[in-house]
Design an enzyme around this catalytic site. Sequence first.
Site, PDB file in Angstrom:
ATOM      1  N   PHE A 172      -9.759   5.400   5.442  1.00  0.00           N
ATOM      2  CA  PHE A 172      -9.451   6.874   5.309  1.00  0.00           C
ATOM      3  C   PHE A 172      -8.153   7.341   5.795  1.00  0.00           C
ATOM      4  O   PHE A 172      -7.306   6.447   6.064  1.00  0.00           O
ATOM      5  CB  PHE A 172     -10.751   7.563   6.039  1.00  0.00           C
ATOM      6  CG  PHE A 172     -12.056   7.438   5.181  1.00  0.00           C
ATOM      7  CD1 PHE A 172     -12.165   7.754   3.741  1.00  0.00           C
ATOM      8  CD2 PHE A 172     -13.200   7.326   5.645  1.00  0.00           C
ATOM      9  CE1 PHE A 172     -13.211   7.513   2.812  1.00  0.00           C
ATOM     10  CE2 PHE A 172     -14.530   7.107   5.066  1.00  0.00           C
ATOM     11  CZ  PHE A 172     -14.264   7.189   3.640  1.00  0.00           C
ATOM     12  N   PHE A 205       2.955   7.958  -8.796  1.00  0.00           N
ATOM     13  CA  PHE A 205       2.251   8.265  -9.975  1.00  0.00           C
ATOM     14  C   PHE A 205       3.303   8.804 -11.240  1.00  0.00           C
ATOM     15  O   PHE A 205       4.461   9.243 -10.901  1.00  0.00           O
ATOM     16  CB  PHE A 205       1.375   9.445 -10.043  1.00  0.00           C
ATOM     17  CG  PHE A 205       0.166   8.792  -9.276  1.00  0.00           C
ATOM     18  CD1 PHE A 205      -1.376   8.637  -9.809  1.00  0.00           C
ATOM     19  CD2 PHE A 205      -0.087   8.316  -7.976  1.00  0.00           C
ATOM     20  CE1 PHE A 205      -2.342   8.090  -9.348  1.00  0.00           C
ATOM     21  CE2 PHE A 205      -1.268   8.103  -7.124  1.00  0.00           C
ATOM     22  CZ  PHE A 205      -2.289   7.928  -7.812  1.00  0.00           C
ATOM     23  N   LYS A 264     -16.300   5.132  -5.747  1.00  0.00           N
ATOM     24  CA  LYS A 264     -14.968   4.470  -5.800  1.00  0.00           C
ATOM     25  C   LYS A 264     -15.258   3.630  -7.215  1.00  0.00           C
ATOM     26  O   LYS A 264     -14.083   3.097  -8.024  1.00  0.00           O
ATOM     27  CB  LYS A 264     -14.888   3.506  -4.606  1.00  0.00           C
ATOM     28  CG  LYS A 264     -14.365   4.260  -3.493  1.00  0.00           C
ATOM     29  CD  LYS A 264     -13.822   3.285  -2.515  1.00  0.00           C
ATOM     30  CE  LYS A 264     -13.244   4.118  -1.243  1.00  0.00           C
ATOM     31  NZ  LYS A 264     -12.908   3.238  -0.350  1.00  0.00           N
ATOM     32  N   ALA A 280     -15.255   3.977   8.068  1.00  0.00           N
ATOM     33  CA  ALA A 280     -14.243   4.688   8.973  1.00  0.00           C
ATOM     34  C   ALA A 280     -14.712   6.134   9.492  1.00  0.00           C
ATOM     35  O   ALA A 280     -14.293   6.758  10.491  1.00  0.00           O
ATOM     36  CB  ALA A 280     -12.759   4.728   8.809  1.00  0.00           C
ATOM     37  N   TRP A 322       1.476  -0.392  -7.849  1.00  0.00           N
ATOM     38  CA  TRP A 322       0.411   0.012  -8.863  1.00  0.00           C
ATOM     39  C   TRP A 322       0.994  -0.696  -9.932  1.00  0.00           C
ATOM     40  O   TRP A 322       0.299  -1.406 -10.800  1.00  0.00           O
ATOM     41  CB  TRP A 322      -0.192   1.312  -9.071  1.00  0.00           C
ATOM     42  CG  TRP A 322      -1.233   1.254  -9.719  1.00  0.00           C
ATOM     43  CD1 TRP A 322      -2.644   1.489  -9.390  1.00  0.00           C
ATOM     44  CD2 TRP A 322      -1.307   1.491 -11.260  1.00  0.00           C
ATOM     45  NE1 TRP A 322      -3.437   1.543 -10.103  1.00  0.00           N
ATOM     46  CE2 TRP A 322      -2.652   1.765 -11.505  1.00  0.00           C
ATOM     47  CE3 TRP A 322      -0.459   1.684 -12.380  1.00  0.00           C
ATOM     48  CZ2 TRP A 322      -3.239   1.675 -12.675  1.00  0.00           C
ATOM     49  CZ3 TRP A 322      -0.869   1.939 -13.570  1.00  0.00           C
ATOM     50  CH2 TRP A 322      -2.342   1.694 -13.703  1.00  0.00           C
ATOM     51  N   LYS A 354      -4.733   3.395  -0.652  1.00  0.00           N
ATOM     52  CA  LYS A 354      -4.166   2.584   0.889  1.00  0.00           C
ATOM     53  C   LYS A 354      -4.388   1.301   0.656  1.00  0.00           C
ATOM     54  O   LYS A 354      -3.393   0.500   0.972  1.00  0.00           O
ATOM     55  CB  LYS A 354      -5.275   3.167   1.944  1.00  0.00           C
ATOM     56  CG  LYS A 354      -5.020   2.673   3.437  1.00  0.00           C
ATOM     57  CD  LYS A 354      -5.597   3.518   4.307  1.00  0.00           C
ATOM     58  CE  LYS A 354      -6.605   4.193   3.954  1.00  0.00           C
ATOM     59  NZ  LYS A 354      -8.012   3.399   3.714  1.00  0.00           N
ATOM     60  N   THR A 402      -4.435  -0.550  -2.062  1.00  0.00           N
ATOM     61  CA  THR A 402      -3.446  -1.011  -2.992  1.00  0.00           C
ATOM     62  C   THR A 402      -2.007  -1.046  -2.404  1.00  0.00           C
ATOM     63  O   THR A 402      -1.546  -1.915  -2.642  1.00  0.00           O
ATOM     64  CB  THR A 402      -3.317   0.034  -4.127  1.00  0.00           C
ATOM     65  OG1 THR A 402      -4.594   0.491  -4.769  1.00  0.00           O
ATOM     66  CG2 THR A 402      -2.354  -0.170  -5.124  1.00  0.00           C
ATOM     67  N   ARG A 461     -10.873  -5.378   4.856  1.00  0.00           N
ATOM     68  CA  ARG A 461     -12.281  -5.015   4.820  1.00  0.00           C
ATOM     69  C   ARG A 461     -12.963  -5.390   3.802  1.00  0.00           C
ATOM     70  O   ARG A 461     -12.306  -5.455   2.573  1.00  0.00           O
ATOM     71  CB  ARG A 461     -12.382  -3.502   5.155  1.00  0.00           C
ATOM     72  CG  ARG A 461     -12.173  -3.117   6.609  1.00  0.00           C
ATOM     73  CD  ARG A 461     -12.368  -1.579   6.684  1.00  0.00           C
ATOM     74  NE  ARG A 461     -11.887  -0.812   5.902  1.00  0.00           N
ATOM     75  CZ  ARG A 461     -12.231   0.488   5.402  1.00  0.00           C
ATOM     76  NH1 ARG A 461     -13.310   0.804   6.102  1.00  0.00           N
ATOM     77  NH2 ARG A 461     -11.459   1.261   4.505  1.00  0.00           N
TER      78      ARG A 461
END
Length: 556
Positions: free
Chosen positions: A302, A382, A106, A274, A410, A72, A74, A95
């Site tokens: 989230f 991906f 993470k 969240a 990405w 998200k 990214t 954030r």
Amino acid sequence: MPKSDIEIAREATMQPITDVAAKVGIPADALLQYGPTKAKLSFDFINSVQDREDGKLVLVTAINPTPAGEGKTTTTVGLGDGLNRIGKKAIMALREPSLGPCFGVKGGAAGGGYAQVVPMEDINLHFTGDFHAIGVAHNLLAALLDNHIYWGNELGIDSRRVQFRRVVDMNDRALRTITNSLGGVSNGFPRQDGFDIVVASEIMAIFCLATDLNDLTERLGKMVVAYTRSKEPIYARDLQAPGAMAVLLKDAISPNLVQTLENNPAFIHGGPFANIAHGCNSVIATKTALKLADYVVTEAGFGADLGAEKFFDIKCRKAGLKPSAVVIVATVRALKMHGGVAKADLGSENVEAVTKGSENLARHIANVKKFGVPAVVAINQFITDTDAEIDAVRAACEALGAKAILASHWANGGAGTEELAKHVVELVESGSADFKPLYPDEMPLVQKIETIATEIYGAAGISMDAAVEKQLEELQKDYGHLPICMAKTQYSFSTDPSAMGAPSGHTVPVREVRLSAGAGFLVVVTGAIMTMPGLPRVPAANKIFLNDEGQIEGLF
């Protein structure tokens, strides 16, 4: 072998933060610099731009997260870079990462691949000290409260009814429930206490909803920290705490300016979770960005059942924001997991699982539309995704009147989101947004909770014991107008984290209600959710270290 996020970030050519600021009309003398590549923005400048027209606000949210990852942040960064590539003046409003998840699961939260904000190590670690300031301000109030009890308790605080727990910015389950003031008379009166993580602190929520330092100070004073034996509330202002707390927060309240790998400006400020708080960056950063850019791309934590709902029902309601479009991030890998595929098997094509898992995405699309804001799905690409699987996602979205666009940010940065950026502009310029919260202020508290559970989570209803019912009845008298902040697992629409896809007909058990009078909402704790997370069996911290050259390794 592809480069890691930290390797890509380390190779970035960063511009002086003064040059990045100049792109959106921020003069050098409006910056308080923390080295050459990050700075805080002065309130003199913020106040000077308030008469400008607002840009357009775009929210990035996602499906329910899985261990396969959704990307998200990214996507938020990639979309902002993409909007700048197609000639729009865009700023991202994000954030700040918490150290808890960085060292827990993470390993970092500043985007990924070629869609990152930098300096990545600084942002993921101590940054400009905002979280430290919030934690210290919080614990100062906790210390003042126990000190007041120790020195005679003039306010008549019932130590059994102290509501205000301490905080630390780390996942530490051992601190969830503790006994303090042990060791004799000189250490105070023993009582049961506990710690939350900093990002669950009401002060973090206040920090992110306040409009300026005066508003922050006033909100701090409204916090209910304890009750007397006759159940009269004790406020932070009764302990004469807000002045000193505001002093600790006076620098932190200014938004932080950094840049993306493509040298576009990004505000990173505040960071409530969240799943246990309201999950949005600061109102000050978002509203300032709207005065400086054509487009502001922001994220909510989230899945959309938590982050987007709270963004709409709490942040937008409180700050008067009107979003123009929503981007819902999904990955083929995550949809396959929602369709029943194990993580180890995600590399194999499984169109049937993608179609089944798209039920999760479909509900999020339908939910977002309930707020009157148009949505587009970003398929975060991906290398293992197949054409047939991508086509299955597109078909599921088209059936609901939403377009699904493949995004390769990405791997390709802003160039990988140009199609997505152009469609977002089309949605915004269509003027189809007619934002409205899910429920009105005047709706009774219990009905607000039921509305979120049934309309957003697909539940049949809610359950609570008599003590919670009575608490809500009492809160209804003075706080019935407040919105609800649901504390719920992020992994499912239900309160069972293992219930993938789009479960329905379940019951949402309300375990506890916490008043956040300063922030201006009620936290409703459901299921087994914890306001102090624990570390996983193998924490990310185990793989974070300094190499022989003194560089950080292991921040993804």
